[in-house]
Write a protein that holds these residues in place. Structure first.
Motif, PDB file in Angstrom:
ATOM      1  N   UNK A 189       0.866  -1.183   0.000  1.00  0.00           N
ATOM      2  CA  UNK A 189       0.000   0.000   0.000  1.00  0.00           C
ATOM      3  C   UNK A 189       0.901   1.232   0.000  1.00  0.00           C
ATOM      4  N   UNK A 190       0.814   2.006  -1.068  1.00  0.00           N
ATOM      5  CA  UNK A 190       1.629   3.214  -1.197  1.00  0.00           C
ATOM      6  C   UNK A 190       0.792   4.404  -0.727  1.00  0.00           C
ATOM      7  N   UNK A 191       1.208   5.006   0.369  1.00  0.00           N
ATOM      8  CA  UNK A 191       0.533   6.206   0.855  1.00  0.00           C
ATOM      9  C   UNK A 191       0.913   7.388  -0.027  1.00  0.00           C
ATOM     10  N   UNK A 192      -0.048   7.904  -0.775  1.00  0.00           N
ATOM     11  CA  UNK A 192       0.246   8.968  -1.743  1.00  0.00           C
ATOM     12  C   UNK A 192       0.467  10.286  -1.014  1.00  0.00           C
ATOM     13  N   UNK A 193       1.749  10.617  -0.850  1.00  0.00           N
ATOM     14  CA  UNK A 193       2.153  11.897  -0.280  1.00  0.00           C
ATOM     15  C   UNK A 193       3.582  12.170  -0.746  1.00  0.00           C
ATOM     16  N   UNK A 194       4.056  13.348  -0.481  1.00  0.00           N
ATOM     17  CA  UNK A 194       5.412  13.701  -0.884  1.00  0.00           C
ATOM     18  C   UNK A 194       6.400  12.705  -0.274  1.00  0.00           C
ATOM     19  N   UNK A 195       7.305  12.169  -1.083  1.00  0.00           N
ATOM     20  CA  UNK A 195       8.269  11.185  -0.605  1.00  0.00           C
ATOM     21  C   UNK A 195       7.863   9.755  -0.889  1.00  0.00           C
ATOM     22  N   UNK A 196       6.653   9.559  -1.445  1.00  0.00           N
ATOM     23  CA  UNK A 196       6.168   8.190  -1.619  1.00  0.00           C
ATOM     24  C   UNK A 196       6.944   7.414  -2.691  1.00  0.00           C
ATOM     25  N   UNK A 197       7.520   8.102  -3.670  1.00  0.00           N
ATOM     26  CA  UNK A 197       8.265   7.384  -4.714  1.00  0.00           C
ATOM     27  C   UNK A 197       9.453   6.642  -4.115  1.00  0.00           C
ATOM     28  N   UNK A 251       6.105  -9.698  -5.012  1.00  0.00           N
ATOM     29  CA  UNK A 251       5.246  -8.526  -4.845  1.00  0.00           C
ATOM     30  C   UNK A 251       4.084  -8.728  -5.814  1.00  0.00           C
ATOM     31  N   UNK A 252       2.943  -9.158  -5.260  1.00  0.00           N
ATOM     32  CA  UNK A 252       1.822  -9.587  -6.093  1.00  0.00           C
ATOM     33  C   UNK A 252       1.009  -8.416  -6.633  1.00  0.00           C
ATOM     34  N   UNK A 253       1.192  -7.234  -6.032  1.00  0.00           N
ATOM     35  CA  UNK A 253       0.455  -6.074  -6.496  1.00  0.00           C
ATOM     36  C   UNK A 253       0.662  -4.896  -5.564  1.00  0.00           C
ATOM     37  N   UNK A 254       0.238  -3.730  -6.026  1.00  0.00           N
ATOM     38  CA  UNK A 254       0.343  -2.534  -5.177  1.00  0.00           C
ATOM     39  C   UNK A 254      -0.884  -1.658  -5.377  1.00  0.00           C
ATOM     40  N   UNK A 255      -1.191  -0.907  -4.311  1.00  0.00           N
ATOM     41  CA  UNK A 255      -2.357  -0.022  -4.288  1.00  0.00           C
ATOM     42  C   UNK A 255      -1.882   1.375  -3.920  1.00  0.00           C
ATOM     43  N   UNK A 256      -2.345   2.358  -4.660  1.00  0.00           N
ATOM     44  CA  UNK A 256      -2.056   3.755  -4.315  1.00  0.00           C
ATOM     45  C   UNK A 256      -3.225   4.290  -3.490  1.00  0.00           C
ATOM     46  N   UNK A 257      -2.950   4.730  -2.276  1.00  0.00           N
ATOM     47  CA  UNK A 257      -4.007   5.223  -1.390  1.00  0.00           C
ATOM     48  C   UNK A 257      -3.753   6.697  -1.068  1.00  0.00           C
ATOM     49  N   UNK A 313       2.764  11.682 -10.259  1.00  0.00           N
ATOM     50  CA  UNK A 313       3.376  10.774  -9.284  1.00  0.00           C
ATOM     51  C   UNK A 313       2.904   9.347  -9.506  1.00  0.00           C
ATOM     52  N   UNK A 314       1.623   9.205  -9.814  1.00  0.00           N
ATOM     53  CA  UNK A 314       1.049   7.887 -10.064  1.00  0.00           C
ATOM     54  C   UNK A 314       1.703   7.238 -11.283  1.00  0.00           C
ATOM     55  N   UNK A 315       1.900   8.039 -12.337  1.00  0.00           N
ATOM     56  CA  UNK A 315       2.553   7.521 -13.547  1.00  0.00           C
ATOM     57  C   UNK A 315       3.996   7.108 -13.247  1.00  0.00           C
ATOM     58  N   UNK A 316       4.688   7.903 -12.414  1.00  0.00           N
ATOM     59  CA  UNK A 316       6.069   7.565 -12.034  1.00  0.00           C
ATOM     60  C   UNK A 316       6.110   6.235 -11.287  1.00  0.00           C
ATOM     61  N   UNK A 317       5.138   6.035 -10.390  1.00  0.00           N
ATOM     62  CA  UNK A 317       5.064   4.777  -9.642  1.00  0.00           C
ATOM     63  C   UNK A 317       4.798   3.598 -10.576  1.00  0.00           C
ATOM     64  N   UNK A 318       3.866   3.783 -11.497  1.00  0.00           N
ATOM     65  CA  UNK A 318       3.537   2.704 -12.440  1.00  0.00           C
ATOM     66  C   UNK A 318       4.759   2.327 -13.281  1.00  0.00           C
ATOM     67  N   UNK A 319       5.579   3.326 -13.602  1.00  0.00           N
ATOM     68  CA  UNK A 319       6.778   3.080 -14.402  1.00  0.00           C
ATOM     69  C   UNK A 319       7.834   2.317 -13.596  1.00  0.00           C
ATOM     70  N   UNK A 320       7.930   2.623 -12.298  1.00  0.00           N
ATOM     71  CA  UNK A 320       9.016   2.066 -11.483  1.00  0.00           C
ATOM     72  C   UNK A 320       8.664   0.770 -10.765  1.00  0.00           C
ATOM     73  N   UNK A 321       7.385   0.547 -10.496  1.00  0.00           N
ATOM     74  CA  UNK A 321       6.968  -0.686  -9.829  1.00  0.00           C
ATOM     75  C   UNK A 321       6.464  -1.663 -10.887  1.00  0.00           C
TER      76      UNK A 321
END
Length: 226
Positions: A148-156, A173-179, A191-199
């Motif tokens: 579970x990725x807490x969407x705030x500054x520093x989350x990347x 790592x079976x999956x991730x959720x942005x909260x 930020x969401x796109x950056x996460x999708x690219x890196x995870x």
């Protein structure tokens, strides 16, 4: 033979919505007619008498389970102070033992659920004592992990480090959720796109700021886990 899937729900930090996401996952799996069990091995910040300590997160998991469980089955280690569990354990003269957690988990497996969703405490490297982490329990039971990725500054940074460590520990790592936890986080979409690219793990959904886990079901797609 009945096949059970064990999922360990961890977060990029504490207070990122692990319980919210875990309850939402339990409810969605239950709505698909799966037998599900929620497990909170270790919880601090509990209230009640010393013999009857209860944790709000564990109670939510108990209520969302489709198999009737005692509180003790859901949360074997409950501590009153809202501090790191290993420090709370020291203060109360208790030891959090991996062998005991294994026994509790084995008892849940005997109930033949389709899924056991184990909610961690804090982030991936939560200490249980001087030498041991809650992540060792996830490794011991060979669980797949949901981040579970807490969407705030520093989350990347937190998300990438957590994902790298989980995989280095030999777990999938079976999956991730942005909260969404920071209401006015700038550039959420970027930020969401950056996460999708890196995870590289499957993206299970983005949950905006909500109050009720049931309303979050529409934002999660658990198909990759089935």
């Amino acid at each position: 033979m009945h096949s059970m899937k064990g999922l360990f729900i961890t977060g990029t930090d504490t207070e990122v919505g692990k319980t919210f996401v875990t309850v939402s996952m339990l409810q969605q799996l239950a709505s698909r007619r799966f037998k599900v069990v929620g497990f909170k091995p270790v919880a601090s910040g509990c209230s009640g008498s010393s013999q009857e300590l209860r944790n709000a997160d564990a109670l939510a998991l108990q209520a969302a389970s489709t198999i009737e469980l005692s509180y003790q089955q859901v949360n074997p280690y409950a501590f009153e102070p809202a501090i790191a569990p290993h420090i709370a354990a020291q203060q109360s003269g208790r030891v959090i033992e991996l062998s005991a957690l294994h026994q509790h988990y084995a008892e849940l497996e005997k109930l033949n659920p389709d899924f056991i969703l184990t909610e961690g405490a804090g982030g991936w490297r939560l200490p249980l004592d001087q030498n041991c982490y809650l992540s060792d329990f996830a490794r011991q039971e060979k669980m797949e992990v949901i981040l579970v990725v807490g969407m705030r500054l520093g989350c990347l940074n937190h998300a990438v480090l957590s994902a790298e460590t989980i995989e280095r520990d030999g777990l999938k790592l079976a999956g991730w959720v942005a909260n969404q936890i920071e209401l006015d986080m700038p550039d959420i979409k970027s930020n969401l796109e950056s996460l999708k690219h890196r995870l590289t793990a499957p993206f299970l959904g983005y949950i905006p700021r909500l109050n009720d886990p049931e309303s979050s079901q529409q934002y999660l797609d658990l198909t990759p886990l089935l």
